[in-house]
Scaffold this active site. Structure first.
Site, PDB file in Angstrom:
ATOM      1  N   ARG A  97      45.705  16.942   8.466  1.00  0.00           N
ATOM      2  CA  ARG A  97      44.742  16.991   7.362  1.00  0.00           C
ATOM      3  C   ARG A  97      45.353  16.314   6.144  1.00  0.00           C
ATOM      4  O   ARG A  97      46.387  16.773   5.640  1.00  0.00           O
ATOM      5  CB  ARG A  97      44.390  18.442   7.024  1.00  0.00           C
ATOM      6  CG  ARG A  97      43.485  18.535   5.817  1.00  0.00           C
ATOM      7  CD  ARG A  97      43.196  19.973   5.389  1.00  0.00           C
ATOM      8  NE  ARG A  97      42.342  19.958   4.219  1.00  0.00           N
ATOM      9  CZ  ARG A  97      42.572  20.627   3.091  1.00  0.00           C
ATOM     10  NH1 ARG A  97      43.618  21.420   2.967  1.00  0.00           N
ATOM     11  NH2 ARG A  97      41.757  20.513   2.071  1.00  0.00           N
ATOM     12  N   HIS A 142      40.469  15.945  -3.184  1.00  0.00           N
ATOM     13  CA  HIS A 142      41.508  16.949  -3.396  1.00  0.00           C
ATOM     14  C   HIS A 142      42.026  16.784  -4.837  1.00  0.00           C
ATOM     15  O   HIS A 142      43.173  16.439  -5.070  1.00  0.00           O
ATOM     16  CB  HIS A 142      42.626  16.812  -2.356  1.00  0.00           C
ATOM     17  CG  HIS A 142      43.411  18.066  -2.131  1.00  0.00           C
ATOM     18  ND1 HIS A 142      43.529  18.700  -0.913  1.00  0.00           N
ATOM     19  CD2 HIS A 142      44.123  18.827  -2.995  1.00  0.00           C
ATOM     20  CE1 HIS A 142      44.286  19.782  -1.025  1.00  0.00           C
ATOM     21  NE2 HIS A 142      44.664  19.878  -2.281  1.00  0.00           N
ATOM     22  N   GLU A 187      38.476  23.369  -2.258  1.00  0.00           N
ATOM     23  CA  GLU A 187      38.543  24.526  -3.152  1.00  0.00           C
ATOM     24  C   GLU A 187      37.724  24.436  -4.439  1.00  0.00           C
ATOM     25  O   GLU A 187      38.280  24.282  -5.540  1.00  0.00           O
ATOM     26  CB  GLU A 187      40.003  24.817  -3.546  1.00  0.00           C
ATOM     27  CG  GLU A 187      40.915  25.053  -2.370  1.00  0.00           C
ATOM     28  CD  GLU A 187      42.266  25.614  -2.795  1.00  0.00           C
ATOM     29  OE1 GLU A 187      42.588  25.601  -3.999  1.00  0.00           O
ATOM     30  OE2 GLU A 187      42.998  26.084  -1.923  1.00  0.00           O
ATOM     31  N   ASN A 329      40.901  28.134   2.927  1.00  0.00           N
ATOM     32  CA  ASN A 329      42.285  28.199   2.439  1.00  0.00           C
ATOM     33  C   ASN A 329      42.568  29.625   2.006  1.00  0.00           C
ATOM     34  O   ASN A 329      41.801  30.200   1.226  1.00  0.00           O
ATOM     35  CB  ASN A 329      42.494  27.292   1.214  1.00  0.00           C
ATOM     36  CG  ASN A 329      42.474  25.822   1.578  1.00  0.00           C
ATOM     37  OD1 ASN A 329      42.319  25.453   2.746  1.00  0.00           O
ATOM     38  ND2 ASN A 329      42.628  24.965   0.575  1.00  0.00           N
ATOM     39  N   TYR A 331      45.862  32.436   0.915  1.00  0.00           N
ATOM     40  CA  TYR A 331      47.287  32.640   0.658  1.00  0.00           C
ATOM     41  C   TYR A 331      47.659  34.100   0.406  1.00  0.00           C
ATOM     42  O   TYR A 331      48.711  34.553   0.823  1.00  0.00           O
ATOM     43  CB  TYR A 331      47.736  31.817  -0.567  1.00  0.00           C
ATOM     44  CG  TYR A 331      47.786  30.327  -0.323  1.00  0.00           C
ATOM     45  CD1 TYR A 331      46.651  29.532  -0.476  1.00  0.00           C
ATOM     46  CD2 TYR A 331      48.969  29.712   0.069  1.00  0.00           C
ATOM     47  CE1 TYR A 331      46.698  28.161  -0.250  1.00  0.00           C
ATOM     48  CE2 TYR A 331      49.027  28.332   0.300  1.00  0.00           C
ATOM     49  CZ  TYR A 331      47.888  27.571   0.140  1.00  0.00           C
ATOM     50  OH  TYR A 331      47.931  26.211   0.374  1.00  0.00           O
ATOM     51  N   GLU A 398      44.306  25.663   5.023  1.00  0.00           N
ATOM     52  CA  GLU A 398      45.597  25.839   4.339  1.00  0.00           C
ATOM     53  C   GLU A 398      46.041  27.284   4.424  1.00  0.00           C
ATOM     54  O   GLU A 398      45.228  28.211   4.294  1.00  0.00           O
ATOM     55  CB  GLU A 398      45.514  25.497   2.852  1.00  0.00           C
ATOM     56  CG  GLU A 398      45.551  24.036   2.532  1.00  0.00           C
ATOM     57  CD  GLU A 398      45.481  23.749   1.033  1.00  0.00           C
ATOM     58  OE1 GLU A 398      45.992  24.561   0.232  1.00  0.00           O
ATOM     59  OE2 GLU A 398      44.893  22.715   0.675  1.00  0.00           O
TER      60      GLU A 398
HETATM   61  C1  PNW Z   1      45.970  25.053  -2.933  1.00  0.00           C
HETATM   62  N1  PNW Z   1      45.530  30.826  -5.750  1.00  0.00           N
HETATM   63  O1  PNW Z   1      45.794  25.535  -4.232  1.00  0.00           O
HETATM   64  C2  PNW Z   1      45.770  23.553  -2.960  1.00  0.00           C
HETATM   65  O2  PNW Z   1      44.735  23.146  -2.099  1.00  0.00           O
HETATM   66  C3  PNW Z   1      47.006  22.768  -2.680  1.00  0.00           C
HETATM   67  O3  PNW Z   1      46.873  21.471  -3.166  1.00  0.00           O
HETATM   68  C4  PNW Z   1      48.206  23.478  -3.273  1.00  0.00           C
HETATM   69  O4  PNW Z   1      49.368  22.713  -3.209  1.00  0.00           O
HETATM   70  C5  PNW Z   1      48.361  24.765  -2.495  1.00  0.00           C
HETATM   71  O5  PNW Z   1      47.176  25.538  -2.500  1.00  0.00           O
HETATM   72  C6  PNW Z   1      49.502  25.655  -2.991  1.00  0.00           C
HETATM   73  O6  PNW Z   1      49.273  26.123  -4.280  1.00  0.00           O
HETATM   74  C7  PNW Z   1      45.756  26.869  -4.530  1.00  0.00           C
HETATM   75  O7  PNW Z   1      45.869  31.154  -6.905  1.00  0.00           O
HETATM   76  C8  PNW Z   1      46.207  27.244  -5.781  1.00  0.00           C
HETATM   77  O8  PNW Z   1      45.128  31.698  -4.940  1.00  0.00           O
HETATM   78  C9  PNW Z   1      46.125  28.559  -6.183  1.00  0.00           C
HETATM   79  C10 PNW Z   1      45.597  29.508  -5.336  1.00  0.00           C
HETATM   80  C11 PNW Z   1      45.147  29.145  -4.070  1.00  0.00           C
HETATM   81  C12 PNW Z   1      45.242  27.812  -3.674  1.00  0.00           C
END
Ligand code: PNW
Length: 493
Positions: A97, A142, A187, A329, A331, A398
């Site tokens: 990706r 992006h 996102e 995505n 996290y 992601e």
């Molecule tokens: C993503 N949060 O951003 C992006 O798609 C990527 O480009 C980035 O490098 C990656 O996650 C890591 O940060 C996020 O606060 C930024 O939950 C913040 C959040 C989630 C995704």
């Protein structure tokens, strides 16, 4: 006797596995790896590339980036793309990706002038991937909007939706004979909040409670236009699929009380549901709870109408159903309690949501202030999506862990093993998840954190002008998972 043996074997299996049906990833399941253009390419002004909002932002406001860095060189992937594809190949993933830099392809952002060097660059990448049996999965946006389009108001100006559609048509025309998986936006929540609510990201416009909502409507229309353009003009001949990537925290109610449960649902709807509902729900439109709340707060702040723009019935219809898959995505997680529901006089997104967010002090921290390791939140989220949105086809686009760049990155391995365990559990629960894309191939330019946070399976030495790459322990861990199609120590079904 025969029957007794069968019952006994079934009983032993039950004790060992609980209600867990599979220990291995199903045969349809695919593993991938992801990057994005601004974060890796560099060559910001070379071979005809135009300026984008991240070029402008990092050059104009160095102090807005943690280490005052830029993506001018980044991982130098504009030159080292072949080497990077070799790293992708070495992992054994079936797809890669990556994103296209809008201003590398269309230097001004408009589709009347295509940059041949940009076409060549992405053709090279796509062809080399296919030669190696790796499928390209391409994100159109992006975060790196061409600067001239920002000068027109960026994603708060409805006209940008048309220019995005034109850009998408150029991309489908040039690459769609070989690219069969498209992601329109990466996102919406991050784009609209970081850009227009708090201004942490380029172009750094803080218009709390207003900019982010304008952005979301334009973004949804832009996405839908790009989807319909594919449907009308390309789907028959190219036979690909188009989706959008939506990111979200998992929100878990802190208590069993009704009011915290209501607050938690509102928080989920105003994060994930915000752009998910208009596209993926049967009725379309922004979530009702979100519309009601913002209208109420806006009126009490003396606005003549809601700060959240209305989607007209025809816009709702135009946006609803514009997906072939959901890119997700994910996290991390937060606990939620009801917040102060009396509106403040100053508009803001947080005030509109009206909840208190907390982390559990016992959760393992990472190098990023926002990311705590909460694997069970992933399973809850996937199941919530299954129930709420009629079990859509999900590609996790992601999931990643930030540290300071350790080569022996055991914490990253632990993170991925735990999150993949929960993903496997959610497949056992009946969730239609078919892909997992790890973020990220290499350490790279982590937006306003610059190079202070590292998500890569490969270490990059940013002090060395040739940007050498070195595999971390996590690279061999991921290779093993892909190769065995199962997880080491998978026990807790
Ligand atoms: C993503 N949060 O951003 C992006 O798609 C990527 O480009 C980035 O490098 C990656 O996650 C890591 O940060 C996020 O606060 C930024 O939950 C913040 C959040 C989630 C995704």
């Amino acid at each position: 006797m025969y029957l007794k043996i069968i019952i006994f074997i079934a009983f032993i299996k039950f004790i060992r596995n609980g209600d867990c049906q599979i220990h291995e990833f199903p045969s349809y399941f695919e593993f991938g790896i992801s990057t994005s253009a601004y974060q890796i390419e560099g060559a910001w002004n070379e071979d005809g590339k135009g300026e984008n909002i991240w070029d402008r932002f990092t050059h104009e406001y160095p102090n807005r980036i943690a280490d005052r860095s830029t993506g001018d060189i980044a991982c130098d992937s504009y030159r080292q793309w072949e080497n990077d594809i070799n790293l992708v190949k070495d992992l054994g993933v079936t797809y890669y990706r990556f994103s296209i830099s809008w201003s590398r392809l269309l230097p001004t952002g408009f589709s009347n002038k295509i940059n041949p060097a940009g076409v060549r660059y992405y053709n090279n990448i796509i062809d080399k991937l296919l030669q190696n049996d790796i499928e390209p999965m391409v994100t159109l946006y992006h975060w790196d909007l061409p600067q001239p389009l920002q000068d027109l108001g960026g994603l708060t100006n409805p006209v940008i939706a048309k220019y995005f559609r034109d850009y998408a048509i150029v991309v489908y025309t040039l690459f769609g004979d070989r690219v069969k998986k498209w992601i329109t936006f990466n996102e919406p929540w991050s784009i609209c909040l970081s850009t227009y609510e708090n201004g942490n990201h380029a172009p750094g416009i803080a218009m709390p409670g207003i900019g982010c909502y304008l952005c979301s409507k334009v973004l949804l229309l832009a996405h839908a236009k790009a989807y319909h353009a594919y449907d009308k003009r390309f789907r028959k001949t190219q036979n690909g699929i188009v989706g959008i990537t939506i990111s979200t925290f998992w929100y878990e109610s802190k208590t069993l009380s009704e009011k915290d449960a209501v607050a938690t649902e509102r928080a989920l709807q105003m994060n994930f549901g915000w752009c998910m509902n208009p596209i993926f729900s049967n009725k379309g439109d922004f979530p009702k709870v979100m519309k009601d709340r913002i209208e109420f707060v806006s009126k009490s702040q003396n606005f003549s109408e809601s700060r959240l723009p209305t989607l007209t019935p025809s816009e709702i219809k135009y946006i609803q159903g514009t997906y072939d898959f959901l890119g997700l995505n994910h996290y991390t997680t937060r606990f939620i309690e009801e917040g102060n529901l009396t509106p403040s006089q100053v508009p803001s997104f947080d005030d509109d949501v009206g909840v208190k967010m907390e982390v559990d002090p016992k959760w393992e921290k990472s190098a990023a202030h926002w990311l705590f390791v909460v694997p069970w939140g992933f399973r809850r989220l996937l199941n919530w999506i299954r129930v709420k949105y009629n079990n859509p086809l999900v590609f996790v686009t992601e999931n990643g862990y930030p540290d300071k760049g350790e080569l022996n990155d055991e914490a990253r391995i632990r993170y991925h093993n735990q999150y993949l365990t929960e993903l496997l559990n959610s497949i056992n629960d009946g969730c239609n998840v078919q892909r997992y894309t790890l973020w990220s191939l290499t350490d790279n330019m982590e937006w306003s954190s610059g190079y202070t946070l590292k998500f890569g399976l490969y270490y990059v030495d940013f002090n060395n002008s040739s940007r050498p790459r070195l595999p971390k322990s996590s690279a061999s861990y991921y290779k093993g998972v892909i190769n065995n199609r199962s997880l080491p120590n998978f026990t807790n079904c």
